[in-house]
Design a protein around this motif. Structure first.
Motif, mmCIF file in Angstrom:
data_model
loop_
_atom_site.group_PDB
_atom_site.id
_atom_site.type_symbol
_atom_site.label_atom_id
_atom_site.label_comp_id
_atom_site.label_asym_id
_atom_site.label_seq_id
_atom_site.Cartn_x
_atom_site.Cartn_y
_atom_site.Cartn_z
ATOM 1 N N ALA A 250 -2.369 6.511 -0.790
ATOM 2 C CA ALA A 250 -2.262 5.335 0.069
ATOM 3 C C ALA A 250 -2.519 5.701 1.527
ATOM 4 C CB ALA A 250 -0.881 4.701 -0.093
ATOM 5 N N GLU A 251 -1.981 6.833 1.959
ATOM 6 C CA GLU A 251 -2.129 7.231 3.359
ATOM 7 C C GLU A 251 -3.579 7.530 3.710
ATOM 8 O OE1 GLU A 251 -0.306 10.552 6.486
ATOM 9 O OE2 GLU A 251 0.087 10.721 4.333
ATOM 10 N N THR A 252 -4.275 8.275 2.851
ATOM 11 C CA THR A 252 -5.654 8.629 3.170
ATOM 12 C C THR A 252 -6.566 7.417 3.104
ATOM 13 O OG1 THR A 252 -5.948 9.352 0.869
ATOM 14 C CG2 THR A 252 -5.456 11.045 2.506
ATOM 15 N N CYS A 253 -6.318 6.520 2.171
ATOM 16 C CA CYS A 253 -7.127 5.310 2.064
ATOM 17 C C CYS A 253 -6.954 4.438 3.301
ATOM 18 C CB CYS A 253 -6.751 4.550 0.795
ATOM 19 S SG CYS A 253 -7.729 3.058 0.525
ATOM 20 N N ARG A 254 -5.708 4.236 3.717
ATOM 21 C CA ARG A 254 -5.449 3.421 4.895
ATOM 22 C C ARG A 254 -6.032 4.075 6.155
ATOM 23 N NH1 ARG A 254 -2.021 -0.918 6.511
ATOM 24 N NH2 ARG A 254 -2.630 -1.314 8.683
ATOM 25 N N ASN A 255 -5.875 5.389 6.302
ATOM 26 C CA ASN A 255 -6.466 6.081 7.448
ATOM 27 C C ASN A 255 -7.982 5.934 7.466
ATOM 28 O OD1 ASN A 255 -4.029 6.989 8.483
ATOM 29 N ND2 ASN A 255 -4.170 9.016 7.543
ATOM 30 N N SER A 256 -8.579 5.974 6.277
ATOM 31 C CA SER A 256 -10.030 5.847 6.183
ATOM 32 C C SER A 256 -10.490 4.492 6.696
ATOM 33 C CB SER A 256 -10.480 6.059 4.736
ATOM 34 O OG SER A 256 -11.878 5.896 4.615
ATOM 35 N N VAL A 257 -9.809 3.435 6.293
ATOM 36 C CA VAL A 257 -10.171 2.096 6.754
ATOM 37 C C VAL A 257 -9.887 1.946 8.249
ATOM 38 C CG1 VAL A 257 -9.665 -0.368 6.529
ATOM 39 C CG2 VAL A 257 -9.866 1.059 4.480
ATOM 40 N N ASP A 258 -8.754 2.470 8.698
ATOM 41 C CA ASP A 258 -8.339 2.289 10.093
ATOM 42 C C ASP A 258 -9.190 3.073 11.085
ATOM 43 O OD1 ASP A 258 -6.331 0.531 9.431
ATOM 44 O OD2 ASP A 258 -4.711 2.001 9.542
ATOM 45 N N ALA A 275 1.829 7.562 -7.994
ATOM 46 C CA ALA A 275 2.543 6.985 -6.852
ATOM 47 C C ALA A 275 1.962 5.625 -6.486
ATOM 48 C CB ALA A 275 2.469 7.924 -5.654
ATOM 49 N N GLU A 276 0.631 5.480 -6.573
ATOM 50 C CA GLU A 276 -0.025 4.212 -6.224
ATOM 51 C C GLU A 276 -0.313 3.347 -7.454
ATOM 52 O OE1 GLU A 276 -1.358 7.213 -5.376
ATOM 53 O OE2 GLU A 276 -0.717 7.327 -3.278
ATOM 54 N N ARG A 277 -0.529 3.994 -8.580
ATOM 55 C CA ARG A 277 -0.827 3.290 -9.827
ATOM 56 C C ARG A 277 -1.973 2.290 -9.647
ATOM 57 N NH1 ARG A 277 2.785 4.060 -13.833
ATOM 58 N NH2 ARG A 277 2.247 2.089 -14.836
ATOM 59 N N GLY A 278 -2.997 2.720 -8.909
ATOM 60 C CA GLY A 278 -4.207 1.918 -8.769
ATOM 61 C C GLY A 278 -4.166 0.851 -7.699
ATOM 62 N N GLU A 279 -3.052 0.710 -6.993
ATOM 63 C CA GLU A 279 -2.912 -0.361 -6.009
ATOM 64 C C GLU A 279 -2.579 0.212 -4.637
ATOM 65 O OE1 GLU A 279 -3.430 -3.523 -6.669
ATOM 66 O OE2 GLU A 279 -3.582 -3.398 -8.865
ATOM 67 N N ILE A 280 -3.409 -0.104 -3.620
ATOM 68 C CA ILE A 280 -3.163 0.336 -2.249
ATOM 69 C C ILE A 280 -3.328 -0.852 -1.318
ATOM 70 C CG2 ILE A 280 -3.998 1.798 -0.362
ATOM 71 C CD1 ILE A 280 -4.901 3.824 -2.446
ATOM 72 N N PRO A 281 -2.297 -1.196 -0.532
ATOM 73 C CA PRO A 281 -2.430 -2.308 0.429
ATOM 74 C C PRO A 281 -3.359 -1.922 1.571
ATOM 75 C CG PRO A 281 -0.117 -1.635 0.152
ATOM 76 C CD PRO A 281 -0.962 -0.607 -0.515
ATOM 77 N N LEU A 282 -4.217 -2.838 1.974
ATOM 78 C CA LEU A 282 -5.156 -2.608 3.062
ATOM 79 C C LEU A 282 -5.123 -3.785 4.047
ATOM 80 C CD1 LEU A 282 -8.259 -1.206 1.136
ATOM 81 C CD2 LEU A 282 -6.603 0.068 2.492
ATOM 82 N N PRO A 283 -5.486 -3.540 5.317
ATOM 83 C CA PRO A 283 -5.452 -4.599 6.338
ATOM 84 C C PRO A 283 -6.659 -5.526 6.228
ATOM 85 C CG PRO A 283 -6.229 -2.560 7.312
ATOM 86 C CD PRO A 283 -5.866 -2.230 5.887
ATOM 87 N N MET A 284 -6.621 -6.438 5.277
ATOM 88 C CA MET A 284 -7.812 -7.232 4.974
ATOM 89 C C MET A 284 -8.202 -8.185 6.111
ATOM 90 S SD MET A 284 -8.664 -5.824 2.264
ATOM 91 C CE MET A 284 -10.120 -6.802 1.957
#
Length: 353
Positions: A250-258, A275-284
């Motif tokens: 989740a942290e790396t995905c969010r950092n990537s978008v940000d 830990a994520e089970r396929g789901e990561i919240p993003l700032p859509m």
């Protein structure tokens, strides 16, 4: 033949004598000379994927990054013959669905995932069967060794497909790579070869050092208290044009978008864990406001391997530079366990079966 079999999730693989594969009429059997050990194998070994109905069954022979020599061919195969050197994509197509016919065999509607499902036992074994070989198997030029071809595996080709075909990367762009395991380091090398500037991100110093050796123009050591997007914005003078999450947390995905600049592209190549089970919240809302693109990438169509192989033959790409260790079949369990604590560096390859 000898093979490494998954008998229990997270436990040592059993080295067993099993029946060798027989070629399907449209398939071949390959003597495995090298097979990469990938974080996707680690996911399978740990029993991940239940949340996506994608859990590897007990009894599976793992291993999905093989290269070797054709041993036997099916009755309907004319393109290959015994003695031919080949690499085998892990995401196997059947060749006739609309995706395959349009050059997207990596997402075949009726495809197989080598080493991840019962119908296609994997390549931590002396031999591996390859269905629909004339569509899937990739002939290796003399200049590319089987160890280099195993390093292509799923990681290198996924990174190449992500950057060359999915991200609309242009020369001079800044590419941020989050997570410098084998997949991330492949992205570092490939992005540089495609003319981009590269910023590598990891929490460990050793992978960042290797990333620099492979062409990273800048590095960011992440960790507690580090504002990774802010650091990348400073390094890239405004944010990355393309950012790759090669880890799937989740942290790396969010950092990537940000860390993206306006109209940037986030590429997801790392698989999530339990830990994520396929789901990561993003700032859509931010994605919408700044015209950000989000794409995924998995493997590469076999019809496009020639692009990558030409770059290797010319010396512009060196997948062998990512290989840090060659091991025996008996060592696979130990090397998978090392991945749980991010205790591996680069790409490790089985060469003794």
């Amino acid at each position: 033949m000898r093979a490494a079999v998954l008998e229990a999730y997270g436990e040592e693989l059993a080295i067993e004598d099993v029946d060798p594969p027989e070629p399907d009429p449209h398939g071949v059997v390959v003597d495995v000379e090298a097979c990469g050990i990938c974080r996707s194998d680690w996911h399978a070994w740990r029993g991940h994927g239940e949340w996506a109905d994608d859990r590897v069954p007990i009894g599976q022979i793992l291993g999905h990054e093989p290269a070797g020599t054709v041993a036997r061919v099916g009755d309907r195969v004319s393109r290959f013959e015994p003695g031919d050197r080949v690499a085998i994509p892990f995401n196997l197509g059947e060749g006739s669905c609309p995706q395959c016919r349009n050059g997207h065999g990596n997402v075949c509607e009726d495809g197989y995932a080598l080493g991840f499902e019962e119908t296609v036992p994997g390549a931590f074994a002396e031999q591996v069967g390859v269905p629909h070989a004339e569509f899937n198997a990739v002939a290796l030029p003399d200049a590319v060794s089987t160890v280099e071809a195993a390093a292509l595996g799923c990681r290198y080709v996924t990174a190449f497909h992500a950057l060359a075909h999915r991200a609309d990367l242009e020369a001079g762009d800044w590419v941020a790579v989050h997570g410098c395991g084998g997949l991330g380091l492949a992205a570092v090398q490939i992005a540089g070869a495609l003319g981009a500037n590269v910023a590598a991100v990891d929490v460990r110093e050793a992978p960042l050092e290797l990333g620099t050796e492979l062409g990273a123009d800048a590095t960011v050591e992440a960790g507690d208290g580090v504002d990774v997007p802010a650091d990348l914005e400073a390094v890239t003078a405004g944010g990355a044009h393309v950012s790759v999450d090669a880890l799937g947390r989740a942290e790396t995905c969010r950092n990537s978008v940000d860390c993206l600049r306006t109209r940037g592209t986030h590429v997801q190549v790392g698989l999530t864990t339990d830990a994520e089970r396929g789901e990561i919240p993003l700032p859509m809302d931010e994605v919408t406001r700044w015209d950000v693109t989000i794409v995924g990438s998995r493997g590469m169509p076999p019809s496009r391997y020639d692009e990558l192989l030409r770059m290797i033959e010319s010396g512009r790409l060196e997948p062998g530079a990512l290989v840090t260790r060659e091991v025996a079949l008996e060592d696979v369990s130990e090397r998978l366990a090392a991945m749980s604590g991010y205790g591996t560096r680069g790409i490790e390859v089985v060469t003794e079966f």
